[in-house]
Write an enzyme that holds these catalytic residues in place. Structure first.
Site, PDB file in Angstrom:
ATOM      1  CE  LYS A 159      -5.893   2.601  27.784  1.00 29.87           C
ATOM      2  NZ  LYS A 159      -6.002   1.900  29.081  1.00 29.87           N
ATOM      3  CB  THR A 186      -2.035   2.351  29.815  1.00 29.26           C
ATOM      4  OG1 THR A 186      -3.180   1.763  30.394  1.00 29.26           O
ATOM      5  CG2 THR A 186      -0.792   1.536  30.112  1.00 29.26           C
ATOM      6  NE  ARG A 245      -0.059 -15.387 -11.339  1.00 26.40           N
ATOM      7  CZ  ARG A 245       0.771 -15.607 -10.336  1.00 26.40           C
ATOM      8  NH1 ARG A 245       0.708 -16.736  -9.664  1.00 26.40           N
ATOM      9  NH2 ARG A 245       1.671 -14.705  -9.984  1.00 26.40           N
ATOM     10  CD  GLN A 296       8.115 -14.304  -5.801  1.00 22.95           C
ATOM     11  OE1 GLN A 296       7.121 -14.157  -6.515  1.00 22.95           O
ATOM     12  NE2 GLN A 296       8.382 -15.442  -5.206  1.00 22.95           N
ATOM     13  CG  HIS A 299      -3.425 -18.730  -4.334  1.00 19.99           C
ATOM     14  ND1 HIS A 299      -2.385 -18.286  -5.116  1.00 19.99           N
ATOM     15  CD2 HIS A 299      -2.860 -19.179  -3.187  1.00 19.99           C
ATOM     16  CE1 HIS A 299      -1.237 -18.450  -4.481  1.00 19.99           C
ATOM     17  NE2 HIS A 299      -1.496 -18.989  -3.302  1.00 19.99           N
TER      18      HIS A 299
HETATM   19  O1  LIG Z   1       3.841 -14.902  -8.142  1.00 16.04           O
HETATM   20  C1  LIG Z   1       3.991 -15.986  -7.574  1.00 16.04           C
HETATM   21  N1  LIG Z   1       5.106 -16.224  -6.847  1.00 16.04           N
HETATM   22  C2  LIG Z   1       5.345 -17.409  -6.201  1.00 16.04           C
HETATM   23  O2  LIG Z   1       6.397 -17.596  -5.531  1.00 16.04           O
HETATM   24  C3  LIG Z   1       4.348 -18.404  -6.313  1.00 16.04           C
HETATM   25  N2  LIG Z   1       4.241 -19.660  -5.802  1.00 16.04           N
HETATM   26  C4  LIG Z   1       3.048 -20.150  -6.217  1.00 16.04           C
HETATM   27  O3  LIG Z   1       2.604 -21.301  -5.910  1.00 16.04           O
HETATM   28  N3  LIG Z   1       2.389 -19.241  -6.992  1.00 16.04           N
HETATM   29  C5  LIG Z   1       3.188 -18.136  -7.061  1.00 16.04           C
HETATM   30  N4  LIG Z   1       3.023 -16.933  -7.681  1.00 16.04           N
END
Ligand SMILES: O=c1[nH]c(=O)c2[nH]c(=O)[nH]c2[nH]1
Length: 308
Positions: free
Chosen positions: A11, A56, A182, A238, A266
């Protein structure tokens, strides 16, 4: 010829709210629970044999163990309680997967009062705590083994500077310009694993909870995630993800690994040069008006594991 190779059922989205009243304050939790069972159930698929089926709907009723469970306020312990109770109730059910989403209810803060209100709460955010528990009673029903993951999702974060993205591959497909400054925004989804537990009993869960302190780990992971997001001079999603995971593993010795899944949400500076030659794109610090975009978004996922 074809044969059944895997079967699981249960469930989903069972909502349960519990109030725990003490003389001084009320505590509340609201959970969405998913309970899935595995075991000797193959004939229900292959021979329409319902004699092996726990309905369930009965699983939904099981969740109302919320009334009796001494572990209800801790979603990890409650999930373990449910999972162990299932395998101990039905001889032919050997494994359970319990998932819990804990919704956010915070005590209402009143002006001039340090303590939050005793019995009034506010839903201050979409963020949820998450728990995934796999209980395996196939070797022992009295003390089943368990795997436990906890985490959080839908925690929305945004910063207006302290984030760059430069030095990436330039080729025929590249239209993105490098930026030294940014907006960075994400909705954090993270999950971390505890070491597998060899054998658990329902009565032993209190001691187990005291040893692992799941609630305090959850708070520390959330706090570190927010703090690193704010403080890290981000070279990319990353790199910030990795720095955050390192911090979480350092601060929480009981966690064996952590996975983050981070959308890169974005915010695109609007080109306003058509409007009296207004500069809103470059240099980055003149960008003040942005288009928030939900899709497409980047998505960055990684697991960082303790090596020693
Ligand atoms: O921090 C980011 N990693 C990416 O792999 C990536 N690719 C992207 O177009 N902008 C960003 N920004």
């Amino acid at each position: 010829m074809a044969t059944l190779t895997s079967a699981i059922y249960g469930k989903d989205k069972v909502g349960v709210f519990r109030v725990v009243r003490t003389d001084t304050v009320h505590e509340v939790v609201e959970y969405n629970v998913r309970a899935l069972l595995r075991g000797d159930i193959s004939t229900s698929f292959t021979q329409a044999d319902n004699s092996v089926v726990v309905a369930t709907d009965s699983m939904r009723i099981f969740v109302f163990l919320a009334k009796k469970s001494p572990y209800i306020l801790d979603p990890v312990l409650f999930a373990l309680h449910l999972g162990i109770h299932f395998v101990q109730t039905y001889p032919h059910i050997h494994q359970t997967h319990i998932s819990i989403e804990k919704l956010k209810w915070s005590r209402i803060a009143l002006p001039g009062k340090v303590e939050g209100h005793k019995h009034s709460f506010v839903r201050d955010g979409d963020e949820k705590r998450t728990v995934e528990v796999h209980v395996d009673g196939s070797k022992s029903k009295t003390a089943p083994s368990a795997r436990i993951a906890a985490g959080l999702k839908d925690l929305l974060l945004l910063k207006t500077t302290g984030s760059a993205f430069e030095g990436f591959i330039q080729d025929d497909y590249t239209t993105l310009l490098p930026v030294s400054d940014r907006i960075l925004s994400t909705a954090v989804d993270t999950s971390y694993n505890f070491p597998p537990s060899p054998g658990l009993t329902i009565d032993g869960l209190a001691a187990y909870g005291a040893e692992y302190d799941f609630e305090s780990v959850a708070r520390k992971v959330r706090d570190a995630t927010i703090e690193l997001f704010a403080e890290d001079e981000s070279a990319s999603v990353q790199a910030t993800l990795y720095n955050t995971a390192q911090r979480v593993l350092k601060d929480n010795p009981k966690i064996v690994d952590i996975t983050y899944t981070l959308p890169n949400k974005h915010y695109i500076p609007v080109n306003l040069s058509f409007f009296h030659d207004t500069q809103n794109v470059s240099p980055p610090n003149v960008a003040e008006v942005f288009t928030p975009t939900n899709s497409p978004s980047g998505v960055i996922k990684a697991t960082v594991s303790r090596t020693s």
